[in-house]
Design an enzyme around this catalytic site. Structure first.
Site, PDB file in Angstrom:
ATOM      1  N   GLU B  70       0.861  -1.182   0.000  1.00  0.00           N
ATOM      2  CA  GLU B  70       0.000   0.000   0.000  1.00  0.00           C
ATOM      3  C   GLU B  70       0.901   1.236   0.000  1.00  0.00           C
ATOM      4  O   GLU B  70       1.630   1.480   0.969  1.00  0.00           O
ATOM      5  CB  GLU B  70      -0.925  -0.047   1.226  1.00  0.00           C
ATOM      6  CG  GLU B  70      -1.786   1.176   1.424  1.00  0.00           C
ATOM      7  CD  GLU B  70      -2.509   1.641   0.166  1.00  0.00           C
ATOM      8  OE1 GLU B  70      -3.154   0.822  -0.517  1.00  0.00           O
ATOM      9  OE2 GLU B  70      -2.400   2.848  -0.149  1.00  0.00           O
ATOM     10  N   SER B  71       0.839   2.005  -1.078  1.00  0.00           N
ATOM     11  CA  SER B  71       1.803   3.101  -1.238  1.00  0.00           C
ATOM     12  C   SER B  71       1.664   4.164  -0.156  1.00  0.00           C
ATOM     13  O   SER B  71       2.659   4.745   0.279  1.00  0.00           O
ATOM     14  CB  SER B  71       1.669   3.738  -2.625  1.00  0.00           C
ATOM     15  OG  SER B  71       0.401   4.341  -2.775  1.00  0.00           O
ATOM     16  N   CYS B 101       4.443  -2.019  -8.613  1.00  0.00           N
ATOM     17  CA  CYS B 101       3.123  -1.551  -8.158  1.00  0.00           C
ATOM     18  C   CYS B 101       3.273  -0.355  -7.208  1.00  0.00           C
ATOM     19  O   CYS B 101       3.547   0.750  -7.664  1.00  0.00           O
ATOM     20  CB  CYS B 101       2.348  -2.696  -7.520  1.00  0.00           C
ATOM     21  SG  CYS B 101       0.592  -2.345  -7.345  1.00  0.00           S
ATOM     22  N   ARG B 130      -2.533   6.297  -9.439  1.00  0.00           N
ATOM     23  CA  ARG B 130      -2.707   5.257  -8.430  1.00  0.00           C
ATOM     24  C   ARG B 130      -4.059   4.573  -8.614  1.00  0.00           C
ATOM     25  O   ARG B 130      -5.041   5.233  -8.979  1.00  0.00           O
ATOM     26  CB  ARG B 130      -2.608   5.932  -7.057  1.00  0.00           C
ATOM     27  CG  ARG B 130      -2.712   5.018  -5.878  1.00  0.00           C
ATOM     28  CD  ARG B 130      -2.336   5.773  -4.593  1.00  0.00           C
ATOM     29  NE  ARG B 130      -2.757   5.043  -3.427  1.00  0.00           N
ATOM     30  CZ  ARG B 130      -3.728   5.429  -2.613  1.00  0.00           C
ATOM     31  NH1 ARG B 130      -4.396   6.544  -2.834  1.00  0.00           N
ATOM     32  NH2 ARG B 130      -4.049   4.686  -1.581  1.00  0.00           N
ATOM     33  N   ARG B 162      -5.112  -3.828  -7.987  1.00  0.00           N
ATOM     34  CA  ARG B 162      -5.376  -2.411  -7.691  1.00  0.00           C
ATOM     35  C   ARG B 162      -4.205  -1.566  -8.202  1.00  0.00           C
ATOM     36  O   ARG B 162      -3.692  -0.687  -7.515  1.00  0.00           O
ATOM     37  CB  ARG B 162      -5.588  -2.193  -6.180  1.00  0.00           C
ATOM     38  CG  ARG B 162      -6.934  -2.712  -5.664  1.00  0.00           C
ATOM     39  CD  ARG B 162      -7.027  -2.622  -4.138  1.00  0.00           C
ATOM     40  NE  ARG B 162      -6.700  -1.299  -3.637  1.00  0.00           N
ATOM     41  CZ  ARG B 162      -7.595  -0.354  -3.314  1.00  0.00           C
ATOM     42  NH1 ARG B 162      -8.879  -0.612  -3.401  1.00  0.00           N
ATOM     43  NH2 ARG B 162      -7.214   0.812  -2.874  1.00  0.00           N
ATOM     44  N   HIS B 211       3.002  -7.447 -10.848  1.00  0.00           N
ATOM     45  CA  HIS B 211       3.741  -8.156  -9.798  1.00  0.00           C
ATOM     46  C   HIS B 211       4.390  -9.433 -10.331  1.00  0.00           C
ATOM     47  O   HIS B 211       3.851 -10.520 -10.133  1.00  0.00           O
ATOM     48  CB  HIS B 211       2.790  -8.541  -8.659  1.00  0.00           C
ATOM     49  CG  HIS B 211       2.203  -7.386  -7.932  1.00  0.00           C
ATOM     50  ND1 HIS B 211       2.889  -6.681  -6.975  1.00  0.00           N
ATOM     51  CD2 HIS B 211       0.994  -6.798  -8.024  1.00  0.00           C
ATOM     52  CE1 HIS B 211       2.122  -5.709  -6.498  1.00  0.00           C
ATOM     53  NE2 HIS B 211       0.972  -5.755  -7.119  1.00  0.00           N
ATOM     54  N   GLU B 213       6.682 -10.921  -9.093  1.00  0.00           N
ATOM     55  CA  GLU B 213       7.124 -11.699  -7.928  1.00  0.00           C
ATOM     56  C   GLU B 213       6.094 -12.725  -7.484  1.00  0.00           C
ATOM     57  O   GLU B 213       6.435 -13.612  -6.699  1.00  0.00           O
ATOM     58  CB  GLU B 213       7.496 -10.760  -6.769  1.00  0.00           C
ATOM     59  CG  GLU B 213       6.329 -10.044  -6.075  1.00  0.00           C
ATOM     60  CD  GLU B 213       5.886  -8.752  -6.755  1.00  0.00           C
ATOM     61  OE1 GLU B 213       6.287  -8.519  -7.913  1.00  0.00           O
ATOM     62  OE2 GLU B 213       5.123  -7.998  -6.132  1.00  0.00           O
TER      63      GLU B 213
END
Lengths: 314, 236
Positions: B70-71, B101, B130, B162, B211, B213
């Protein structure tokens, strides 16, 4: 293939649609969402104003519900999904993910929450169950689900039904962390037991856990659940949150512990920092200073078993 | 767009840990997010990784990953923990950084639809929106063309959660991947997501909206590790 390792979040054995699915609502997208919340604190909120306070304090997501568990306990009555206007108000107020609780087995409340655009549905024992036999078939939804568990078998049954995230149940609304501790230790011990078993013992283990063999085998091989494991129920202080992280939780839900305490914003921010620095007592000590009163709390032992929320769900 | 020539020394046949040169040390910002998945990808490539939560842990790094998460939380914690200024200094000193992200948001010079008080580390001359693809029910996975990777013909499976996208790029920014005109599994016809920029590089800074990862495909991480190696060789 040279650049291929085992997927960490999506696994073919626990993913009915397989790993080739595209589009929205795939297992990888649902479980991946929970991966992004790791190391964070998800805070129960009743109103948009509380949601704003939670976001400003560093919540990684908020959980919308009608009443916090401490009030559900105090006031009694049937507890349900939050009013859609309230959920919408919270969605419109914050930009972090918004979760919301639906009653166990109440698939229409879940449909409504998905329609409102919530980011995660918590099929929660904190609300009054709507079905005492069946949980929601969570595979049918695009929105991902988190479910509570007191032990490994329960966690695996929820994952079989499509849960993309698990939280230990604890005993919500008490401020007494002992049940959360018990559930985290239990889940960890049962995973360790599976890891130590010979392959031919896993069939009986699956029978005893009342969980599908394929999923049991996967947990035995990987030494962890195939989805993210958070903790919940009774966390009221930064030290509580840090202890749960040290016991293997990947993040923390805090319910009544914030908005039933004095100075919620400061306490919330302190719990966020303690969750990041869960293994650093100096930092936990520093953030724990001067927070004012924690929620008063109830000893779980003083609650008669039929009134314990963790007993709901199976 | 020109393609840098130093990016992919690794051929598709190279298996397991890369043996060339000194061991590489890459930090993963660990204030919140999917740190473990990035760490696993680095370990699978034979790279030493370290957790970064304090300014001192930025010392002796050859590169840094800003993970998904969550940025707004990552921003608040990096500020509260005194990491923001050291991170900005490291970026301006040329430390190679990869953001996925939320990490992409952290690297952006400008963020749209952020919170009022939200700050980024900056460094990449990009405007990032965002939660651009929508809420979680809009999160999706699809195959992308990403020709800068090894096995350039093989698409990469991209998981968008998101996710942000890049809405504008400055002159020094190389676009590396875009959403296909019609994403797989999308029944929405021509969506606002079609053709959006979702991977880019500017010098030693590299970002993806998605992502890698969480998929087990290591090629994006290999691309970054090769970038880190190339940067270190230039210094040496």
């Amino acid at each position: 293939m040279s650049d291929q390792q085992n997927p960490t979040t999506a696994s073919p054995t626990s993913t009915p649609e397989g790993s080739v699915a595209s589009g929205t609502g795939t297992s990888r997208v649902k479980r991946g969402m929970a991966e992004m919340l790791k190391g964070g604190v998800i805070m129960d909120v009743v109103t948009p104003e509380q949601a704003k306070i939670a976001q400003d304090a560093g919540a990684v997501a908020v959980m919308a519900l009608e009443r916090v568990p401490a009030d559900i306990r105090a006031q009694g009555g049937v507890s349900r999904m939050s009013d859609p206007d309230m959920v919408q108000g919270i969605i419109d107020t914050v930009s972090i993910p918004v979760m919301a609780k639906a009653r166990i087995g109440h698939f229409v409340e879940a449909q409504v929450l998905q329609s409102l655009g919530v980011d995660y549905v918590d099929e929660s024992e904190v609300l009054t169950p709507a079905d005492y036999s069946n949980h929601i078939d969570k595979w049918r939804f695009t929105v991902p689900f988190v479910c509570g568990a007191t032990n490994l078998g329960e966690a695996l049954r929820r994952i079989t039904e499509g849960a993309a995230m698990i939280r230990s149940k604890g005993e919500a609304g008490t401020g007494d962390v002992s049940n959360a501790t018990m559930h985290m230790r239990k889940i960890r011990a049962e995973i360790n037991r599976l890891r130590s078993m010979a392959d031919d013992e896993l069939f009986v283990a699956a029978k005893e856990l009342q969980a599908p063999y394929e999923l049991v085998k996967e947990v035995a091989a990987n030494g962890k659940l195939p989805v993210v494991l958070f903790t919940a129920g009774g966390i009221a202080t930064p030290a509580d949150a840090a202890m749960m992280m040290q016991l293997g939780a990947e993040g923390v839900f805090v319910g009544s512990g914030i908005f039933k305490a004095g100075n919620p914003a400061q306490r919330a921010a302190a719990i966020v920092k303690a969750t990041t620095f869960y293994d650093d007592p100096d930092t936990i000590a520093e953030v724990s200073r001067g927070l004012g009163e924690a929620m008063v709390g109830i000893n779980v032992d003083d609650i008669p078993v039929p009134h314990r929320l963790a007993e709901r769900g199976w | 767009m020109t393609r840098p020539t130093t990016l992919t020394p690794a051929g598709p046949g190279r298996v397991g840990p890369a043996a060339d040169g000194e061991p590489v040390r890459i930090g993963v910002l660990a204030v919140q997010g999917d740190v473990r998945e990035h760490a696993q990808a680095l370990s699978a490539l034979g790279v030493t990784w370290v957790r970064v939560r304090r300014p001192g842990e930025l010392a002796d790094l050859d590169g840094l990953i800003l993970p998904g998460g969550e940025s707004t939380v990552q921003d608040k914690l990096t500020r509260a923990l005194g990491l923001r200024d050291p991170l900005r200094a490291a970026i301006s000193d040329g430390l190679p950084v990869y953001g996925s992200c939320a990490g992409m948001i952290m690297l952006a010079s400008t963020v749209l639809d952020g919170e009022a008080d939200q700050q980024t580390l900056g460094g990449m001359d990009v405007t990032v929106r965002r939660n651009a693809f929508g809420r979680q029910v809009d999160s999706f996975e699809t195959d992308l063309r990403f020709p800068a990777l090894t096995e350039p013909e093989r698409p990469i499976r991209a998981v968008f959660i998101r996710a942000p996208w890049i809405e504008a790029v400055g002159p020094g920014v190389e676009v590396l991947a875009r959403v296909p005109e019609r994403p797989q599994g999308s029944d929405a016809g021509v969506s606002p997501a079609a053709g959006r920029v979702v991977a880019a590089r500017q010098g030693n800074l590299f970002a993806t909206s998605f992502h890698p990862e969480v998929t087990g495909d290591l090629r994006v991480h290999r691309y970054f590790v090769d970038l880190v190696r190339a940067a270190r060789e230039r210094v040496a």
